[in-house]
Structure formats: structure tokens, C-alpha cells
Write an enzyme that holds these catalytic residues in place. Structure first.
Site, PDB file in Angstrom:
ATOM      1  N   HIS A 195       0.782  -1.243  -0.087  1.00 57.19           N
ATOM      2  CA  HIS A 195      -0.095   0.066   0.047  1.00 57.19           C
ATOM      3  C   HIS A 195       0.889   1.050   0.005  1.00 57.19           C
ATOM      4  CE1 HIS A 195      -3.233  -2.653   2.454  1.00 57.19           C
ATOM      5  NE2 HIS A 195      -3.636  -2.378   1.045  1.00 57.19           N
ATOM      6  N   SER A 204      -2.899  -7.390   2.657  1.00 59.05           N
ATOM      7  CA  SER A 204      -3.267  -7.436   4.182  1.00 59.05           C
ATOM      8  C   SER A 204      -3.843  -8.674   4.681  1.00 59.05           C
ATOM      9  CB  SER A 204      -4.492  -6.348   4.320  1.00 59.05           C
ATOM     10  OG  SER A 204      -4.027  -5.075   3.935  1.00 59.05           O
TER      11      SER A 204
END
Length: 163
Positions: free
Chosen positions: A27, A138
Site C-alpha cells: 500500500h 493485508s
């Protein structure tokens, strides 16, 4: 100010949204590159109760804030609406999405089309992470955390300190 200049200013700002449960180096890779392209990047942390996140939205906003504090043109906020509605509210016309694999592209393409069907002034810009972060998600990080594995190399060090 002429109308065309105001419209152009909208394109200098972008939104990068996600659950960020937790924010990863992948990210952050996308955020850094978007921050080099746009004057302002808004990181929109979705509440996403249907995904049953490991961390609360408040924690995820905090993790994202500490991971991006060094980027002066990045701001973080939580949201619980349609992303396209948030973009309209904030007068942002560009949505940033990250792509790791072809499977991501299929989903993201559909989402981009759905957003454009709601507001045809919204553009979606797809960025790929660097090769070293292409596998990081994630989901993988959460699985490693659940089994007390080593995950520190997959998330920003500031986030590890917050955890």
C-alpha cells in the site's frame, strides 16, 4: 478563475481507498508513487464491516496516518459511504487503485466501471506495486499475525511500533 482551470485543479487530487487492515508496504509503495503524481492524495480508510476487519477503523486510520506522516501531500481519513460519493463530496476526480495480479485487475476493472456509471467524471488510475511488494496483501499479513509469525518486514515500521 476560468472554469477550465478549476476543473484541472480537481485532477491534481486523488483518493486511494481501502480497508488497510493493516496498511502494508505494498500500500505504501502505491501511496508514495501516487504522491509523486498528484498534489494531494487522500487515503480513505473504509469502515468495511462486511469484511470483518482485524483492526478497528480508528486503529487502521491511525496506522495509515503514522505510516504516511512523512509525506506532506498525503492526508488520511475514514469513511463509510460509497467511494464515488466521497470523491464527489471532496471534489476529487481520480481514484487510485493498486493491482498486484490479473485477478486484481478483473475486480478493479468492474469497480472502476461501476464508479464511472455513478459519476462519469471519475477516472480510475491503476498502479502496480514494485516487484518486491507484488505479493504483499493485508490478507497475508493478517494470517501471519494470527499464527504469531514474522510479519514486520511486510508493514511499515511505524505501524509495527503502533501495534
Amino acid at each position: 478563475m476560468p472554469k477550465n482551470i478549476k476543473e484541472k485543479e480537481c485532477y491534481r487530487r486523488a483518493i486511494y481507498s481501502g480497508t488497510f487492515d493493516p496498511i502494508t508496504n505494498g500500500h505504501l509503495d502505491i501511496i508514495r508513487r501516487a504522491a509523486n503524481i498528484f498534489d494531494e492524495v487522500i487515503i480513505a480508510v473504509a469502515k468495511s464491516e462486511r469484511k470483518k476487519p482485524m483492526f478497528t477503523q480508528e486503529q487502521r486510520v491511525e496506522f495509515t496516518h503514522v505510516a504516511t506522516h512523512h509525506l506532506p501531500n498525503v492526508r488520511v481519513e475514514g469513511f463509510d459511504t460509497l467511494l464515488v460519493d466521497l470523491a464527489t463530496q471532496l471534489k476529487v476526480n481520480t481514484i487510485i487503485r493498486g493491482l498486484r495480479a490479473v485477478s486484481d485487475f478483473e475486480f478493479e476493472l468492474q469497480m472502476g466501471y461501476a464508479n464511472a456509471s455513478i459519476n462519469n467524471k471519475i477516472e480510475t488510475l491503476y498502479l502496480m506495486p514494485t516487484l518486491e511488494n507484488a505479493f504483499v496483501s493485508s490478507t497475508i499479513v493478517r494470517e501471519i499475525i494470527r499464527f504469531d509469525g514474522k510479519f514486520q518486514h511486510l508493514v511499515p515500521k511505524e505501524v509495527v511500533e503502533c501495534m
